[in-house]
Write a protein that holds these residues in place. Structure first.
Motif: not given
Lengths: 224, 251
Positions: A3-4, A6, A8-11, A179, A182-183, A186-187
């Motif tokens: 699910d994480f 997304d 939209q959020e992570y390219d 990235l 960042e992930m 956040n995750e």
């Protein structure tokens, strides 16, 4: 479970695309500059040999992170050196490539020099005896054979380069490792998956490279 | 005086010395090869005969003395030396064909890159030369696919493609199987008959007898004898030459 992820959020694809671009541009630049370096390294002109060996000793033994950060902080911010691109992101993208080329070319050069040593001395002697000049002997007779014998070691250099591009995140280039950082922040619930995804992403990039170049290496080998 | 008398010798070496470290390989060598002459250099291994041959186009730089080709002293390394080498054909013991190029490309390469000949002309000349040495049907193969004798004939064609004034042969048959030696010697004999100036380092006594105008015998870096083949093989003057011949000719 995913699910994480997304879009939209992570390219994710975009980030790996930047990694691919960094790798390809740096690889082309390193091949060219590395070939020029090896030409200087074996040249009869002492000053060229001196420059090339000093350059290689200095750059090859400097940590890549230092080189990349210096490209941004010293070259751009302190000395005001500008390179293609308007935005800060573009600037750093090309500065990172500059750093990768400067660094990787030393490994390309040393691989090629090993390749030159596999070419029998008689090949160059025959070329000289026919009246070819130094550049022709190197460019027409020696280097083409040297390249063919070092495709396999060069593919190792290319794989190392692919993974080294992650250092570009140190100056804010939005490639895969940037990235990932960042992930992971956040995750943190799915941290193992995040690592696995990026590890897999790099395997997908490097495995075919190794296989393809292994095949090319056998294909172009010079029969003696 | 006729032209042949006034023209400088094709190769002139005066008081040439060469050292490999402490080893004195060429001792005060003086030798002239007039144009059109075929000179065979004989001698035991390590006598300096290959070095002598390689010194003439400066593949081995000398320590002192003078070497002139067609009246011009050997230039130092650089464009001029390359120009001189283009006029001096060289054939090596180990053929040294360019391993990554086909036979015809090997022969075409120098005329295109050095003489700036058009590709189609170079190809035509190359095929004529390959025809002449009897391997035109191998033109599109790579050196490793040919026998040693075929490779050496290709190497001779490659040298001839530059239209050299003089040909140097550095033990051209020493790396060949016995049954392939004659095909290479035949090509060389034809070349000699056509009037090519040649300096041939070899162990082929038959070639020396039949094709040479002169035999030069070297031992320990010295030229010990310089005679016609007839004189050298029937009545050698020096003890060293007698010893050498007795070892070779008894079999």
């Amino acid at each position: 479970m995913f699910d994480f992820l997304d879009p939209q959020e992570y390219d994710l694809l975009g980030a790996f695309w930047v990694t691919v671009q960094l790798t390809v541009y740096s690889a082309i630049g390193s091949l060219i500059w590395g070939t020029i370096l090896v030409g200087m390294r074996v040249s009869p002109v002492p000053m060229m040999r001196g420059f090339a060996s000093a350059y290689i000793t200095l750059v090859r033994n400097t940590p890549l992170t230092v080189i990349i950060v210096a490209c941004s902080l010293v070259l751009k911010d302190t000395l005001g050196f500008t390179i293609a691109g308007e935005t800060v992101e573009d600037q750093n993208f090309w500065l990172a490539i500059l750093g990768f080329v400067a660094y990787t070319s030393t490994f390309v050069c040393e691989s090629l020099r090993a390749g030159i040593n596999t070419v029998p001395v008689g090949q160059a002697e025959a070329a000289r005896a026919l009246g070819l000049g130094f550049n022709q002997v190197l460019g027409i007779v020696v280097l083409p054979q040297a390249f063919r014998s070092v495709v396999a070691p060069l593919s190792s250099v290319l794989i190392a380069l692919t993974k080294n591009t992650t250092v570009a995140s140190a100056i804010g280039v939005a490639e895969a490792a940037w990235l990932m950082k960042e992930m992971t922040e956040n995750e943190s619930d799915a941290i193992l998956l995040v690592f696995a995804i990026f590890a897999l992403g790099f395997v997908v990039l490097t495995l075919p490279t190794g296989l393809l170049l292994g095949w090319v290496s056998r294909k172009v080998a010079v029969k003696r | 005086m006729t032209e042949a008398n006034t023209a400088p010798p094709m190769i002139r070496m005066v008081e040439v010395d060469k050292y490999f470290g402490p080893l004195h390989v060429l001792k005060n060598i003086t030798l002239e090869v007039p144009r059109g002459q075929v000179v065979v250099v004989l001698g035991p291994s390590g006598s300096g005969k290959s070095t002598l041959c390689r010194a003439i186009n400066r593949l081995e730089p000398i320590n002192s003395g003078v070497i002139e080709v067609d009246g011009k002293p050997l230039p130092a390394e650089g464009r001029e030396l390359a120009g001189l080498r283009a006029d001096v054909g060289m054939v090596f013991q180990s053929f040294n064909l360019f391993a990554h190029k086909t036979i015809v490309d090997n022969v075409m390469l120098a005329p295109i890159k050095v003489r700036k000949m058009a590709k189609s002309d170079a190809r035509r000349t190359a095929m004529e030369l390959l025809e002449r040495v009897g391997i035109a049907n191998q033109a599109e193969k790579y050196p490793a696919q040919l026998s040693g004798g075929q490779q050496q004939r290709a190497a001779i064609a490659r040298a001839l493609a530059m239209k050299p004034k003089v040909m140097l042969f550095d033990e051209p048959t020493s790396a060949l199987d016995p049954e392939m030696i004659n095909e290479v010697l035949d090509v060389m004999t034809t070349l000699a008959e056509e009037g090519m100036t040649m300096l041939v380092v070899t162990h082929e006594m038959g070639f020396a007898r039949n094709a040479a105008n002169r035999v030069v015998f070297m031992s320990d870096g010295d030229i010990v004898e310089d005679a016609t083949p007839q004189e050298f093989f029937t009545a050698p003057k020096s003890a060293r030459a007698k010893d050498f011949l007795s070892k070779i000719l008894t079999h």
